[in-house]
Design a protein around this motif. Structure first.
Motif, PDB file in Angstrom:
ATOM      1  N   VAL A  38       0.866  -1.170   0.000  1.00 12.05           N
ATOM      2  CA  VAL A  38       0.000   0.000   0.000  1.00 12.05           C
ATOM      3  C   VAL A  38       0.910   1.230   0.000  1.00 12.05           C
ATOM      4  O   VAL A  38       1.719   1.411   0.916  1.00 12.05           O
ATOM      5  CB  VAL A  38      -0.943   0.007   1.224  1.00 12.05           C
ATOM      6  N   LEU A  39       0.778   2.050  -1.054  1.00  8.98           N
ATOM      7  CA  LEU A  39       1.679   3.175  -1.260  1.00  8.98           C
ATOM      8  C   LEU A  39       0.969   4.512  -1.252  1.00  8.98           C
ATOM      9  O   LEU A  39      -0.174   4.629  -1.675  1.00  8.98           O
ATOM     10  CB  LEU A  39       2.390   3.049  -2.613  1.00  8.98           C
ATOM     11  N   VAL A  40       1.708   5.526  -0.806  1.00  5.10           N
ATOM     12  CA  VAL A  40       1.299   6.929  -0.931  1.00  5.10           C
ATOM     13  C   VAL A  40       2.504   7.704  -1.456  1.00  5.10           C
ATOM     14  O   VAL A  40       3.630   7.185  -1.474  1.00  5.10           O
ATOM     15  CB  VAL A  40       0.839   7.536   0.421  1.00  5.10           C
ATOM     16  N   ASP A  41       2.278   8.917  -1.858  1.00  5.46           N
ATOM     17  CA  ASP A  41       3.375   9.819  -2.235  1.00  5.46           C
ATOM     18  C   ASP A  41       4.409   9.209  -3.164  1.00  5.46           C
ATOM     19  O   ASP A  41       5.606   9.184  -2.863  1.00  5.46           O
ATOM     20  CB  ASP A  41       4.091  10.362  -0.986  1.00  5.46           C
ATOM     21  N   GLU A  42       3.969   8.681  -4.281  1.00  2.00           N
ATOM     22  CA  GLU A  42       4.878   8.167  -5.303  1.00  2.00           C
ATOM     23  C   GLU A  42       5.906   7.161  -4.786  1.00  2.00           C
ATOM     24  O   GLU A  42       7.104   7.342  -4.946  1.00  2.00           O
ATOM     25  CB  GLU A  42       5.584   9.327  -5.999  1.00  2.00           C
ATOM     26  N   GLY A  43       5.435   6.150  -4.154  1.00  2.00           N
ATOM     27  CA  GLY A  43       6.320   5.059  -3.788  1.00  2.00           C
ATOM     28  C   GLY A  43       6.609   4.870  -2.317  1.00  2.00           C
ATOM     29  O   GLY A  43       7.317   3.947  -1.952  1.00  2.00           O
ATOM     30  N   ARG A  44       6.079   5.723  -1.451  1.00  2.49           N
ATOM     31  CA  ARG A  44       6.324   5.546  -0.016  1.00  2.49           C
ATOM     32  C   ARG A  44       5.366   4.491   0.524  1.00  2.49           C
ATOM     33  O   ARG A  44       4.150   4.601   0.419  1.00  2.49           O
ATOM     34  CB  ARG A  44       6.156   6.858   0.741  1.00  2.49           C
ATOM     35  N   LEU A  45       5.941   3.449   1.094  1.00  2.00           N
ATOM     36  CA  LEU A  45       5.174   2.317   1.626  1.00  2.00           C
ATOM     37  C   LEU A  45       4.569   2.677   2.975  1.00  2.00           C
ATOM     38  O   LEU A  45       5.278   3.151   3.864  1.00  2.00           O
ATOM     39  CB  LEU A  45       6.103   1.107   1.781  1.00  2.00           C
TER      40      LEU A  45
END
Length: 143
Positions: A38-45
């Motif tokens: 599950v990612l947010v902000d272009e690749g932050r897990l």
């Protein structure tokens, strides 16, 4: 030495925290994956949702509901409500045997692979099995 980078799945299928479980399930079926970072902000897990997480969420004794309400739950409940937040991760240059030890010790099916704070892959039990099978000599059946 064999590293995580050598056998990991690059560019794994991922979802966002607000992805409805119905979409997560459909993506798992289409891709054949049992774990979705599950990612947010272009690749932050921020988490990982597994097929087991979904089964537990849908069959939770805390959420009493009739089977006829499953459809509504699948649309209303999102990945972030049943994911494992801040999962244990591994780096790509870690020796592969360490990843295998971690998967076995924690009874995980996968470990997200993080480099410079971004998801770069996922290493699964299946990745290890595929690698093992590929390294075995091919035996021809005798007729």
């Amino acid at each position: 030495m064999l590293t995580v980078r050598d056998i990991m799945t690059t560019s794994p299928c991922t979802v966002k925290p607000d992805t409805p479980l119905q979409d997560v399930i459909n993506l798992m079926k289409i891709t054949g994956c049992r774990q979705m970072p599950v990612l947010v902000d272009e690749g932050r897990l921020v988490g990982i949702v597994t097929d087991r997480d979904i089964r537990l969420a849908m069959n939770s004794p805390i959420v009493l509901h009739g089977r006829w309400q499953d459809e509504e739950l699948l649309v209303r409940v999102t990945a972030d409500s049943c994911m494992t937040p801040n999962p244990i991760c591994i780096e790509p240059e870690t020796p592969a045997y360490r990843a295998a030890e971690m998967l076995s010790a924690y009874k995980f099916g996968a470990l997200p692979v993080i480099e410079s704070g971004k998801l770069v892959g996922i290493i699964t039990v299946t990745d290890f099995l595929d690698r093992f099978a590929a390294e075995q000599p091919q035996v021809q059946a005798v007729a």
